[in-house]
Design an enzyme around this catalytic site. Sequence first.
Site, PDB file in Angstrom:
ATOM      1  N   LYS A 291      43.383   5.049 -28.642  1.00 44.12           N
ATOM      2  CA  LYS A 291      41.990   5.140 -28.192  1.00 44.12           C
ATOM      3  C   LYS A 291      41.458   6.529 -28.530  1.00 44.12           C
ATOM      4  O   LYS A 291      42.178   7.513 -28.387  1.00 44.12           O
ATOM      5  CB  LYS A 291      41.919   4.955 -26.671  1.00 44.12           C
ATOM      6  N   ARG A 365      47.222  -8.514 -22.694  1.00 45.04           N
ATOM      7  CA  ARG A 365      47.517  -9.944 -22.890  1.00 45.04           C
ATOM      8  C   ARG A 365      48.977 -10.158 -23.246  1.00 45.04           C
ATOM      9  O   ARG A 365      49.529 -11.223 -22.998  1.00 45.04           O
ATOM     10  CB  ARG A 365      46.555 -10.514 -23.942  1.00 45.04           C
TER      11      ARG A 365
HETATM   12  N1  BES Z   1      42.619  -1.589 -20.798  1.00 44.39           N
HETATM   13  C1  BES Z   1      41.740  -1.933 -21.860  1.00 44.39           C
HETATM   14  C2  BES Z   1      40.424  -2.546 -21.366  1.00 44.39           C
HETATM   15  C3  BES Z   1      39.552  -1.656 -20.536  1.00 44.39           C
HETATM   16  C4  BES Z   1      38.526  -0.945 -21.140  1.00 44.39           C
HETATM   17  C5  BES Z   1      39.695  -1.580 -19.169  1.00 44.39           C
HETATM   18  C6  BES Z   1      37.712  -0.142 -20.368  1.00 44.39           C
HETATM   19  C7  BES Z   1      38.881  -0.776 -18.393  1.00 44.39           C
HETATM   20  C8  BES Z   1      37.881  -0.056 -19.003  1.00 44.39           C
HETATM   21  C9  BES Z   1      42.419  -2.944 -22.788  1.00 44.39           C
HETATM   22  O1  BES Z   1      43.790  -2.831 -22.892  1.00 44.39           O
HETATM   23  C10 BES Z   1      41.866  -2.756 -24.156  1.00 44.39           C
HETATM   24  O2  BES Z   1      42.079  -1.715 -24.705  1.00 44.39           O
HETATM   25  N2  BES Z   1      41.188  -3.781 -24.675  1.00 44.39           N
HETATM   26  C11 BES Z   1      40.622  -3.733 -25.971  1.00 44.39           C
HETATM   27  C12 BES Z   1      40.953  -5.031 -26.666  1.00 44.39           C
HETATM   28  C13 BES Z   1      40.613  -5.040 -28.130  1.00 44.39           C
HETATM   29  C14 BES Z   1      41.507  -4.062 -28.885  1.00 44.39           C
HETATM   30  C15 BES Z   1      40.794  -6.439 -28.674  1.00 44.39           C
HETATM   31  C16 BES Z   1      39.119  -3.561 -25.805  1.00 44.39           C
HETATM   32  O3  BES Z   1      38.539  -4.137 -24.900  1.00 44.39           O
HETATM   33  O4  BES Z   1      38.555  -2.785 -26.586  1.00 44.39           O
HETATM   34 MN    MN Z   2      44.368  -1.418 -24.342  1.00 44.87          MN
END
Ligand code: BES
Ligand code: MN
Length: 517
Positions: A291, A365
């Site tokens: 990230k 997931r």
């Molecule tokens: N933990 C994150 C989702 C999240 C984002 C929770 C902001 C709380 C606040 C999750 O693991 C994630 O990174 N999801 C990605 C999925 C994508 C790579 C398909 C997302 O939502 O960007």
């Molecule tokens: Mn994530």
Amino acid sequence: MTALTLSTAAAPGLRADAIVIGVAKGAQGPVVAPGAEAVDKAYDGKLAGVLETLGASGAEGELTKLPAPAGFKAPLVVAVGLGAQPDGKDGEDGGAGYDAEALRKAAGVAARALAGSRKAAFALPVDSPGAIGAIGEGVLLGAYSFDAYKGDAQNGGNGRAGNGRAPLAEAALLGGKPRDAAHKGAVARAVAVCEELNRARDLINTPPNDLTPAAFAGIAQAAAKEHGIKVQVLDEKALVKGGYGGILGVGGGSAAAPRLVKLSYTHPKAEKHLAFVGKGITYDSGGISLKPAGHNETMKCDMSGAAAVFAAVVAAARLGLQVNVTGWLALAENMPSGSAVRPGDVLRMYSGKTVEVLNTDAEGRLVLGDALWAASQENPDAIVDVATLTGAMMLALGSRTFGVMANDDAFRSAVHEAAEEVGEPAWPMPLPEHLRKGMESSVADIANMGERMGGGLVAGLFLREFVGEGISWAHLDIAGPAFNEGGPFGYTPKGGTGTAVRTLVRLAELTAAGDLG
Ligand code: BES
Ligand code: MN
Ligand code: ZN
């Protein structure tokens, strides 16, 4: 936590630091809510006018302080806004037409404002045990603060930095009947649920260098022992032996090894079995699909689903609910390293399905897939998973509402209704079949990513693949409401909120009562 007592005392003679009263928004200005009659009388029945002079309108969240009238033992009156005045008929489980959530929020605002005080009396509208429970919950949740890392606790400090004030120590709920079983029961329920919910908040707020998967598992083990819950912790070795490829894949990049925790609360007369599954990423850096800065500062909150499941199982045990509840905590830290899962890797999941990892940041997931399949092996009557799963759900529903997806329309409605009933904003979301296609992989059974559009629903469709045949399942994507980055509001503090705990407890109660499924 704040101590709750029920009191039949009259407001004037009460020894307290403050008396909390309700003020509603009437058609012609602020209206003093029932429960505050003695205070109003001491102001010669002119309290509404006094409040209006001070600028009060009765709006939700509003707080007005005024000196207590002559002859009162307490020095201060705190008038808290209840929002629109109800139109006379009794509200659902609320007091004098005020609905439970209005009371919960008002009590929370007042309790937070009274930090540093020893004792406050709450003279809010009470006409049912439900109102007592709501005010009690509002106080216990609103008074919460997380100070474990502030100040110099080690050298005899109070653990609070400079101006930090201790949470309100005691709240006397006026209008409550100390000898009434229903009133006592409402307080006991509020205490059990909120103590566990506040513990979930503590876990969420605990920095990820301290709350590793092993540390979380240890805390769950201790709590389970205390409350007669059976607990089983699969460590890295056991996960390898069992073939939990999703959890191992995600946890592989971290120096802190993953865990799968199973909590089993059973009641001898239970007729139904619920399984709760929680995403427990103690820190989500994104992994090799790292990230960017600006997106990882709050990612200690990525174990909020597991914290909610943990809290709900312990609360169900403390309430002695006549239902079996199994909690599954899928705990791992998502970090980049030489041993981390790479984009392009294929994982063999616990169910035997293979997953091509296209983005290591879609890790929730993967751990949930294993835990959902493990939960399915016991063939429960229903499974509910809770996860901070997708940023897409935040874009769709904002920061205060969680999404509810399911493989069963009636169950999705029941979960949504339970959430609304306890004051947790939720909204039903679909699982459109056409989005499954985007997750087709040329090397594996499925990829962990699909179309960007509808990302929250894509994630839901992925999870559905790991739910056993014929089991009702609902998925709560709490990415929005799990962590409050703004200022406190109502009974919600900054930081970890504990969202979904009360929905899960309510589902367990409804199932125990035979009112669900
Ligand atoms: N933990 C994150 C989702 C999240 C984002 C929770 C902001 C709380 C606040 C999750 O693991 C994630 O990174 N999801 C990605 C999925 C994508 C790579 C398909 C997302 O939502 O960007
Ligand atoms: Mn994530
Ligand atoms: Zn995540």
